[in-house]
Design a protein around this motif. Structure first.
Motif, PDB file in Angstrom:
ATOM      1  N   PRO A 216      87.029  49.006  38.195  1.00  0.00           N
ATOM      2  CA  PRO A 216      86.794  50.241  38.948  1.00  0.00           C
ATOM      3  C   PRO A 216      85.351  50.721  38.915  1.00  0.00           C
ATOM      4  N   ASP A 217      84.659  50.523  37.790  1.00  0.00           N
ATOM      5  CA  ASP A 217      83.273  50.976  37.673  1.00  0.00           C
ATOM      6  C   ASP A 217      82.447  49.872  37.016  1.00  0.00           C
ATOM      7  N   PRO A 218      81.838  48.996  37.823  1.00  0.00           N
ATOM      8  CA  PRO A 218      81.069  47.881  37.242  1.00  0.00           C
ATOM      9  C   PRO A 218      79.970  48.337  36.291  1.00  0.00           C
ATOM     10  N   SER A 219      79.402  49.506  36.508  1.00  0.00           N
ATOM     11  CA  SER A 219      78.326  49.957  35.620  1.00  0.00           C
ATOM     12  C   SER A 219      78.848  50.278  34.222  1.00  0.00           C
ATOM     13  N   ALA A 220      80.162  50.454  34.102  1.00  0.00           N
ATOM     14  CA  ALA A 220      80.759  50.742  32.794  1.00  0.00           C
ATOM     15  C   ALA A 220      81.456  49.522  32.197  1.00  0.00           C
ATOM     16  N   ASP A 221      81.382  48.389  32.888  1.00  0.00           N
ATOM     17  CA  ASP A 221      82.073  47.188  32.408  1.00  0.00           C
ATOM     18  C   ASP A 221      81.074  46.044  32.240  1.00  0.00           C
ATOM     19  N   LEU A 222      80.263  46.152  31.211  1.00  0.00           N
ATOM     20  CA  LEU A 222      79.218  45.173  30.916  1.00  0.00           C
ATOM     21  C   LEU A 222      79.793  43.774  30.764  1.00  0.00           C
ATOM     22  N   GLU A 223      80.945  43.651  30.118  1.00  0.00           N
ATOM     23  CA  GLU A 223      81.548  42.330  29.900  1.00  0.00           C
ATOM     24  C   GLU A 223      81.824  41.626  31.223  1.00  0.00           C
ATOM     25  N   ALA A 224      82.436  42.340  32.148  1.00  0.00           N
ATOM     26  CA  ALA A 224      82.780  41.729  33.435  1.00  0.00           C
ATOM     27  C   ALA A 224      81.524  41.343  34.210  1.00  0.00           C
ATOM     28  N   VAL A 225      80.569  42.236  34.277  1.00  0.00           N
ATOM     29  CA  VAL A 225      79.349  41.979  35.044  1.00  0.00           C
ATOM     30  C   VAL A 225      78.589  40.781  34.469  1.00  0.00           C
ATOM     31  N   LEU A 226      78.431  40.732  33.147  1.00  0.00           N
ATOM     32  CA  LEU A 226      77.665  39.635  32.553  1.00  0.00           C
ATOM     33  C   LEU A 226      78.443  38.316  32.558  1.00  0.00           C
ATOM     34  N   THR A 227      79.761  38.378  32.530  1.00  0.00           N
ATOM     35  CA  THR A 227      80.548  37.147  32.664  1.00  0.00           C
ATOM     36  C   THR A 227      80.372  36.577  34.064  1.00  0.00           C
ATOM     37  N   LEU A 228      80.392  37.445  35.059  1.00  0.00           N
ATOM     38  CA  LEU A 228      80.149  36.990  36.433  1.00  0.00           C
ATOM     39  C   LEU A 228      78.729  36.440  36.579  1.00  0.00           C
ATOM     40  N   ALA A 229      77.771  37.100  35.945  1.00  0.00           N
ATOM     41  CA  ALA A 229      76.387  36.608  35.984  1.00  0.00           C
ATOM     42  C   ALA A 229      76.312  35.224  35.349  1.00  0.00           C
ATOM     43  N   ASP A 230      77.007  35.051  34.245  1.00  0.00           N
ATOM     44  CA  ASP A 230      77.021  33.762  33.548  1.00  0.00           C
ATOM     45  C   ASP A 230      77.602  32.665  34.438  1.00  0.00           C
ATOM     46  N   LEU A 231      78.698  32.967  35.112  1.00  0.00           N
ATOM     47  CA  LEU A 231      79.313  32.002  36.032  1.00  0.00           C
ATOM     48  C   LEU A 231      78.315  31.586  37.111  1.00  0.00           C
ATOM     49  N   HIS A 232      77.677  32.568  37.735  1.00  0.00           N
ATOM     50  CA  HIS A 232      76.729  32.259  38.817  1.00  0.00           C
ATOM     51  C   HIS A 232      75.489  31.537  38.293  1.00  0.00           C
ATOM     52  N   ARG A 233      75.060  31.848  37.063  1.00  0.00           N
ATOM     53  CA  ARG A 233      73.901  31.151  36.493  1.00  0.00           C
ATOM     54  C   ARG A 233      74.247  29.675  36.277  1.00  0.00           C
ATOM     55  N   CYS A 234      75.444  29.388  35.762  1.00  0.00           N
ATOM     56  CA  CYS A 234      75.865  27.993  35.564  1.00  0.00           C
ATOM     57  C   CYS A 234      75.936  27.263  36.898  1.00  0.00           C
ATOM     58  N   ARG A 235      76.486  27.921  37.901  1.00  0.00           N
ATOM     59  CA  ARG A 235      76.574  27.312  39.234  1.00  0.00           C
ATOM     60  C   ARG A 235      75.178  27.008  39.771  1.00  0.00           C
ATOM     61  N   SER A 236      74.248  27.937  39.581  1.00  0.00           N
ATOM     62  CA  SER A 236      72.897  27.734  40.114  1.00  0.00           C
ATOM     63  C   SER A 236      72.224  26.541  39.439  1.00  0.00           C
ATOM     64  N   VAL A 237      72.472  26.362  38.157  1.00  0.00           N
ATOM     65  CA  VAL A 237      71.896  25.224  37.437  1.00  0.00           C
ATOM     66  C   VAL A 237      72.441  23.923  38.003  1.00  0.00           C
ATOM     67  N   LEU A 238      73.733  23.872  38.212  1.00  0.00           N
ATOM     68  CA  LEU A 238      74.356  22.648  38.725  1.00  0.00           C
ATOM     69  C   LEU A 238      73.959  22.346  40.165  1.00  0.00           C
ATOM     70  N   LEU A 239      73.872  23.372  40.976  1.00  0.00           N
ATOM     71  CA  LEU A 239      73.585  23.172  42.396  1.00  0.00           C
ATOM     72  C   LEU A 239      72.112  22.879  42.664  1.00  0.00           C
ATOM     73  N   GLY A 240      71.252  23.243  41.731  1.00  0.00           N
ATOM     74  CA  GLY A 240      69.827  22.963  41.901  1.00  0.00           C
ATOM     75  C   GLY A 240      69.100  24.066  42.641  1.00  0.00           C
ATOM     76  N   ASP A 241      67.806  23.867  42.806  1.00  0.00           N
ATOM     77  CA  ASP A 241      66.945  24.908  43.370  1.00  0.00           C
ATOM     78  C   ASP A 241      67.370  25.375  44.754  1.00  0.00           C
ATOM     79  N   GLU A 242      67.604  24.444  45.654  1.00  0.00           N
ATOM     80  CA  GLU A 242      67.904  24.814  47.037  1.00  0.00           C
ATOM     81  C   GLU A 242      69.321  25.354  47.185  1.00  0.00           C
ATOM     82  N   ALA A 243      70.312  24.548  46.839  1.00  0.00           N
ATOM     83  CA  ALA A 243      71.713  24.944  47.021  1.00  0.00           C
ATOM     84  C   ALA A 243      72.120  26.059  46.059  1.00  0.00           C
TER      85      ALA A 243
END
Length: 183
Positions: free
Chosen positions: A46-73
């Protein structure tokens, strides 16, 4: 019910990131189901600014994806991860500057640890690997025990760095420490 579903989704996404980090299972983070779960998780926060765990877990997922996909993709995933990492501290800054400072400090520790492990995986430089191990140790030490998913993420990164060092240098104590961290 929303809290239960949120918790289930958060655990499942954290497990996917951990599976990638420990076993290099690309499908764990690239599977379209991971993105579907990420979108659903945000509907249950309901309030992402109050749910650090959820936001940073999502950030972690996207960071892993970015590493695998490379610079362009992986550019979009990298931008999402960076935005989420920055966002994690913004909502708290207005309510509690001390909490915002702590959030920013923990996020910076995790970012350094992630970047260190990524660089150590790509390069065979011993100095880079040692730097990654130290950054991961700092992230573990600097993450409050109460922030379990964040602490688990820091421990997972530390385990990966120690495993890399074991694979490269063959020191059994590194393998033992990696197993302990990943447990």
């Amino acid at each position: 019910m929303a809290v239960t579903r949120r918790d289930d989704l958060l655990r499942a996404l954290a497990a996917r990131v951990l599976l990638f980090r420990t076993n290099m299972d690309r499908a764990a983070v690239l599977d379209p189901e991971a993105l579907r779960m990420a979108r659903e998780l945000m509907r249950h926060v309901p309030d992402p600014s109050a749910d650090l765990e959820a936001v940073l877990t999502l950030a972690d997922l996207h960071r892993c994806r970015s590493v695998l996909l490379g610079d362009e993709a992986g550019r979009e995933d990298a931008a999402i991860a960076t935005a989420l990492e920055r966002y994690a501290g913004q909502g708290e800054a207005e309510r509690d500057p001390v909490a915002a400072e702590e959030t920013a400090r923990v996020a910076a520790l995790h970012a350094r640890a992630r970047e260190g492990v990524i660089a150590a995986e790509r390069q065979r430089d011993r100095g880079q690997l040692e730097s990654a191990v130290r950054a991961c140790e700092a992230a573990v030490d600097g993450t409050p025990v109460q922030a379990r998913p964040l602490r688990a993420s820091a421990l997972a990164l530390w385990g990966v760095a120690l495993r890399l060092r074991y694979e490269r240098e063959g020191r059994p104590e590194d393998l033992d420490a990696a197993v302990a961290a990943l447990r």
